[in-house]
Design an enzyme around this catalytic site. Structure first.
Site, short mmCIF file in Angstrom:
data_model
loop_
_atom_site.label_atom_id
_atom_site.label_comp_id
_atom_site.label_asym_id
_atom_site.label_seq_id
_atom_site.Cartn_x
_atom_site.Cartn_y
_atom_site.Cartn_z
N SER A 8 35.22 -86.86 62.31
CA SER A 8 35.27 -87.44 60.96
C SER A 8 35.95 -86.49 60.00
O SER A 8 35.47 -85.37 59.77
CB SER A 8 33.85 -87.73 60.48
N HIS A 33 38.38 -90.40 62.59
CA HIS A 33 37.46 -91.30 61.89
C HIS A 33 37.56 -91.03 60.39
O HIS A 33 37.43 -89.89 59.94
CB HIS A 33 36.05 -91.02 62.41
N ASP A 35 36.09 -91.87 56.67
CA ASP A 35 34.92 -92.39 55.94
C ASP A 35 35.28 -92.66 54.49
O ASP A 35 35.43 -91.73 53.69
CB ASP A 35 33.79 -91.35 56.01
N HIS A 66 36.17 -96.39 58.54
CA HIS A 66 34.79 -96.82 58.33
C HIS A 66 34.59 -97.01 56.83
O HIS A 66 34.52 -96.04 56.07
CB HIS A 66 33.86 -95.73 58.89
N MET A 68 32.48 -97.72 53.83
CA MET A 68 31.12 -97.78 53.27
C MET A 68 31.27 -98.24 51.82
O MET A 68 31.03 -97.48 50.88
CB MET A 68 30.47 -96.40 53.37
N MET A 137 25.01 -96.73 62.95
CA MET A 137 24.77 -95.53 62.15
C MET A 137 23.48 -94.87 62.64
O MET A 137 22.42 -95.51 62.69
CB MET A 137 24.63 -95.87 60.67
N ASP A 175 27.56 -92.87 64.91
CA ASP A 175 28.03 -92.02 63.80
C ASP A 175 26.84 -91.43 63.06
O ASP A 175 26.01 -92.17 62.52
CB ASP A 175 28.87 -92.92 62.87
#
Ligand code: DX5
Ligand code: ZN
Length: 216
Positions: A8, A33, A35, A66, A68, A137, A175
């Site tokens: 990440s 990855h 975020d 990803h 969020m 998660m 993750d």
């Protein structure tokens, strides 16, 4: 199939991002990855498309984005423009998840759905055949360096059972709080993809840390 490792970038040194991306390029990491946090869906902000849009210029590794954020469907074009291979949207952020998944695929990306720790895998019963990947998660999203929630292991096993029962090839990604110890248990439970932030970037030798995760 060997374990897929997706470090990440959120845990990288933002003042030395080029150096850290170069390390990832030279590493055995399979994907990167990304975020993206909006301060609404999760209580933190990270980075946006101004940054992720530049990554294609400096790496050939597949990108795993990803989101969020609330209303992730607003940004399908932006994520596609980064050249991201996967677009992960949270189940909890999408009342019309089926539509969002179709739109992601229409834009040429692989749709993945993410579940918060409290959301049971049974909510995926109908949508599972439409997905390339499920991201579980194993911490509450929003921050790196948190402690792994042990019950995630049973959740991985339950999801694996759903996938095998239907003869699907959906990948299981996990993750949060992944290190060699939790990673080993996750792979044994059926995880295919390990996201790791602090374990990789806080390591004395990040290249070896990635190699060790790959070998699980
Ligand atoms: C958490 C993010 C993770 C996080 C992982 O909100 O989705 O990708 O950066 O960090 P570690 O591996 O440190 O738990
Ligand atoms: Zn993540």
């Amino acid at each position: 199939m060997s374990t897929i490792v997706a470090p990440s970038l959120f845990a990288a040194d933002f003042l030395n991002l080029e150096r850290d991306i170069d390390m990832l390029n030279r590493s055995e990491a399979d994907w990167i990855h990304l975020d993206v946090m909006d301060g609404v869906f999760v209580p933190n902000l990270s980075f946006g498309f101004a940054l992720t849009g530049l990554l294609r210029k400096v790496t050939q590794k597949p990108l795993d984005t990803h989101l969020m954020i609330v209303q992730p469907e607003k940004f399908i074009d932006e994520v596609a423009a980064t050249g991201s291979t996967f677009m992960n949207v949270h189940y909890e952020a999408c009342p019309h998840l089926h539509r969002v998944v179709q739109q992601i695929r229409q834009k040429g990306m692989k749709p993945a759905v993410t579940l918060n720790p409290h959301t049971p895998v049974c909510v995926l019963e109908e949508i599972l055949p439409e997905l390339d990947m499920v991201l579980l998660m194993s911490v509450n999203p929003g921050f790196g360096g948190q402690q792994f929630i042990e019950s995630s292991l049973e959740k991985v096993a339950r999801l694996k059972e759903m996938i095998v029962r239907r003869d699907l090839s959906t990948l299981i990604e996990v993750d949060g709080g992944v290190n060699l110890e939790t990673g080993k248990k996750l792979v044994e439970a059926g995880a295919n993809v390990l996201v790791a932030g602090s374990y990789v970037f806080n390591a004395d030798d990040p290249l070896r840390a990635i190699q060790a995760l790959k070998a699980l």
